[in-house]
Design an enzyme around this catalytic site. Structure first.
Site, short mmCIF file in Angstrom:
data_model
loop_
_atom_site.label_atom_id
_atom_site.label_comp_id
_atom_site.label_asym_id
_atom_site.label_seq_id
_atom_site.Cartn_x
_atom_site.Cartn_y
_atom_site.Cartn_z
N LYS A 283 0.85 -1.19 0.00
CA LYS A 283 0.00 0.00 0.00
C LYS A 283 0.89 1.24 0.00
CE LYS A 283 -4.47 1.19 2.00
NZ LYS A 283 -5.44 0.91 3.06
N GLU A 368 -18.79 -6.39 10.70
CA GLU A 368 -19.76 -5.65 11.51
C GLU A 368 -20.73 -6.56 12.23
OE1 GLU A 368 -18.28 -3.01 8.21
OE2 GLU A 368 -19.10 -5.06 8.30
N ARG A 396 -25.09 -3.09 8.08
CA ARG A 396 -24.66 -4.44 7.74
C ARG A 396 -24.90 -5.41 8.91
NH1 ARG A 396 -19.11 -4.54 4.56
NH2 ARG A 396 -20.33 -5.91 3.23
#
Length: 630
Positions: A283, A368, A396
């Site tokens: 990243k 979640e 969610r």
């Protein structure tokens, strides 16, 4: 930098006409263009820097858009957008009327599936692959998943279905795991450790391929080697769970090495059935500052690439910071407090909490549903869990919220960040629906602080309850009210009148109190800071309805089923017929753009509130104040 190659690429077909030896130069140009473009607009950066070579390789090998590329989360698709005819639109990125920061089907035929929440790509790509088979069409479907999205259960549900030949027919699809050892926050959990172990076994993969080359001219020996391969593999690295799901696993390979990526993808494109390619990327790759701090450069505002990000100084505290400080202060007072986040440590303001209370901090990854039920389990044992979660992500875990928390009436506190309009991330991240979907749940209370200090006090009020509670607050800073260090429980279920006027009473829920007060000064209206959506202060509602000609409700949430609906229901139950004007977010998905502009377009700034009241109740107000229309 001179973008001589990049400027010739207006579609992936242009890319596929390039000789392979030019692709490395293209990658360098694309990365530089990306860095300087995002530095001018703000947006997701480190995730996109890490997918430059992978994006080039995918469009080079696959016949897009005929072949379907499905990106997970989608915040790593800027290189994809640049290569698919949207290079000139990059200056409009995430601005009102401009290009979205995520894939959108209505923006380009190359955006085959709209996304912005995680872990949906494998399910969508599987659906596309099977649709192609049922329609008799020859095309490939590729899911690109990474940034922690493999930690979510939905990804494994899709893998389970895709690799099961009787259910899915052994779909012709490819899953590319973009393993950058990151989500937004640093990675967590057993799966990440497992992938790390796979990397340590790279030498095995190289040795295996070398052995195959040696043995391929001796068929009996090659067959023997093939049969014992899975058993031998267990002596060196763990058997991959992806193979157990029925996928042909390849990797891990270097996701920045085009000479490895392209031949591998070409081979996999020819294969039938479910394929899994594990690529390793970094990243922030190619920009040293982002490589060193990919979290800080995940979603920066405008900056100078030569200087990097500057440390913010001063200014009003954000609601997120108010929450983070309250969490630490509350934890210092009560050993039972446990903080939970689904992979949003920085975004939810929990960095200091993790540092000060590491044994009571739990980042569960992008999961979640698990976060909510995990909190319920903690609460069953007498602890006091606080779940810090964005409003849009709580959607969610709605079943878990009802089934595992509310039905059992467990004292879990939900700190709902990014409630209401969030701006540049667009419809997928707007916290528009939480009031409507929470207020209908029995046992659960919902609070809407109007400013920074009230946020701290209502968080404390919520924590003091013995049932489920939620406190919703917006992104960014508020009115700039000084935050008291003391924590005081506010009268539960009670609002307050902040301005006494005549004719019209404006009932404000949350931070729209301040534009409501500004509008009320022009209208000479009464303003109530309601604080609670549930339990609603029905005594105050009824009193204001009896003493005023009209009621106006104001909320930064959807009008349909929202706080205004709760007020109307209360008046109906009391047998009162006072007219009600409900102001809030319209029944539409709100586009990306500057939050203040979006609020004004929804008619929720001071001028919009004043205008709506005059349009609806101007005649009534004229009777009270004849000069109101002058």
């Amino acid at each position: 930098m001179n973008y001589s190659l990049l400027e010739t690429i207006n579609t992936p077909a242009d890319l596929r006409r390039l000789p392979r030896h030019d692709l490395q130069q293209l990658a360098e140009e694309l990365r530089d263009f990306l860095l300087h473009s995002v530095s001018q607009t703000g947006g997701h950066l480190s995730s996109n820097l890490g997918t430059v070579e992978l994006t080039i390789a995918l469009h080079y090998v696959f016949d897009t858009p005929h072949d379907r590329l499905v990106w997970d989360v989608g915040h790593q698709t800027y290189p994809h957008k640049i290569l698919t005819g949207r290079r000139e639109r990059m200056p409009t990125l995430r601005q009102y009327g401009g290009m979205s920061g995520f894939p959108r089907r209505d923006e380009s035929e190359y955006d085959t599936f709209g996304t912005a929440h995680s872990s949906t790509s494998i399910s969508a790509a599987l659906g596309m692959a099977l649709a192609s088979r049922l329609k008799g069409e020859e095309r490939k479907a590729v899911a690109i998943i990474g940034d922690g999205a493999m930690t979510a259960g939905m990804a494994f549900e899709a893998l389970n279905n895709a690799g099961y030949p009787h259910a899915a027919g052994g779909a012709d699809m490819l899953v590319v795991l973009n393993d950058n050892d990151m989500s937004i926050s640093p990675p967590v959990g057993a799966l990440n450790k497992y992938l790390a172990r796979l990397l340590s076994g790279r030498f095995y993969a190289a040795a295996r391929e070398g052995a195959k080359q040696v043995l391929k001219n001796a068929p009996p020996l090659f067959e023997l080697a093939r049969r014992i391969e899975e058993h031998a593999k267990g002596m060196v690295v763990p058997a991959t769970i992806f193979e157990e799901f029925g996928f042909n696993y390849v990797g891990p390979i270097d996701g920045h090495d085009l000479e490895s990526l392209i031949p591998t993808l070409e081979n996999l494109r020819k294969l039938k059935g479910p394929q899994f390619l594990h690529v390793v990327t970094k990243k922030g790759y190619g920009y040293k500052l982002a490589e060193a701090d990919p979290v800080a450069y995940h979603g920066p505002s405008k900056f100078n690439p030569a200087e990097g990000l500057k440390k913010a100084s001063g200014g009003k505290p954000t609601f997120t910071q108010v929450f983070g400080q309250w969490l630490c202060d509350m934890a210092a007072q009560d050993e039972r407090l446990v903080g939970i986040t689904p992979a949003m440590r920085e975004g939810s303001g929990m960095v200091e909490f993790e540092q000060r209370f590491p044994t009571r901090y739990h980042d569960v990854g992008i999961a979640e549903q698990h976060a909510v039920t995990f909190a319920a389990g903690l609460a069953c044992e007498g602890l006091k869990p606080v779940v810090a979660i964005y409003s849009t992500f709580l959607q969610r875990a709605y079943d878990q919220l009802i089934h595992d928390v509310a039905i059992q009436n467990l004292p879990v506190v939900f700190a709902l960040d990014r409630a209401g309009i969030v701006g540049a991330d667009g419809a997928t991240h707007m916290g528009a629906f939480d009031i409507a979907f929470l207020r209908c749940i029995p046992n659960l209370s919902l609070m809407t602080p109007s400013d920074e200090n009230e946020c701290r006090q209502l968080l404390y009020t919520a924590y003091c309850q013995d049932h489920p509670t939620a406190v919703r607050y917006p992104r960014g800073s508020g009115a700039g009210v000084e935050v008291a260090q003391t924590m005081t429980a506010l009268p539960f279920g009670k609002g307050e009148v902040r301005r006494q006027g005549r004719g019209v009473a404006i009932l404000a829920f949350g931070t729209l109190l301040y534009p409501a007060l500004e509008a009320a000064d022009k209208l000479d209206a009464t303003v109530a800071n309601m604080r609670f959506v549930k339990p609603l202060d029905t005594a105050l509602v009824e009193e204001l309805a009896r003493t005023h000609d009209a009621i106006v409700t104001v909320e930064e949430g959807c009008v349909v089923g929202g706080a205004g609906s709760a007020v109307a229901e209360a008046l109906h139950a009391a047998g009162l017929s006072t007219p009600v004007l409900m102001l809030g977010l319209k029944d539409e998905f709100i586009e990306h753009g500057d939050p203040a502009k979006l609020l004004a377009l929804q008619g929720l700034d001071a001028a919009g509130i004043e205008r709506a009241v005059l349009q609806r109740f101007g005649a009534k107000l004229a009777l009270v104040r004849p000069a109101i229309n002058q």
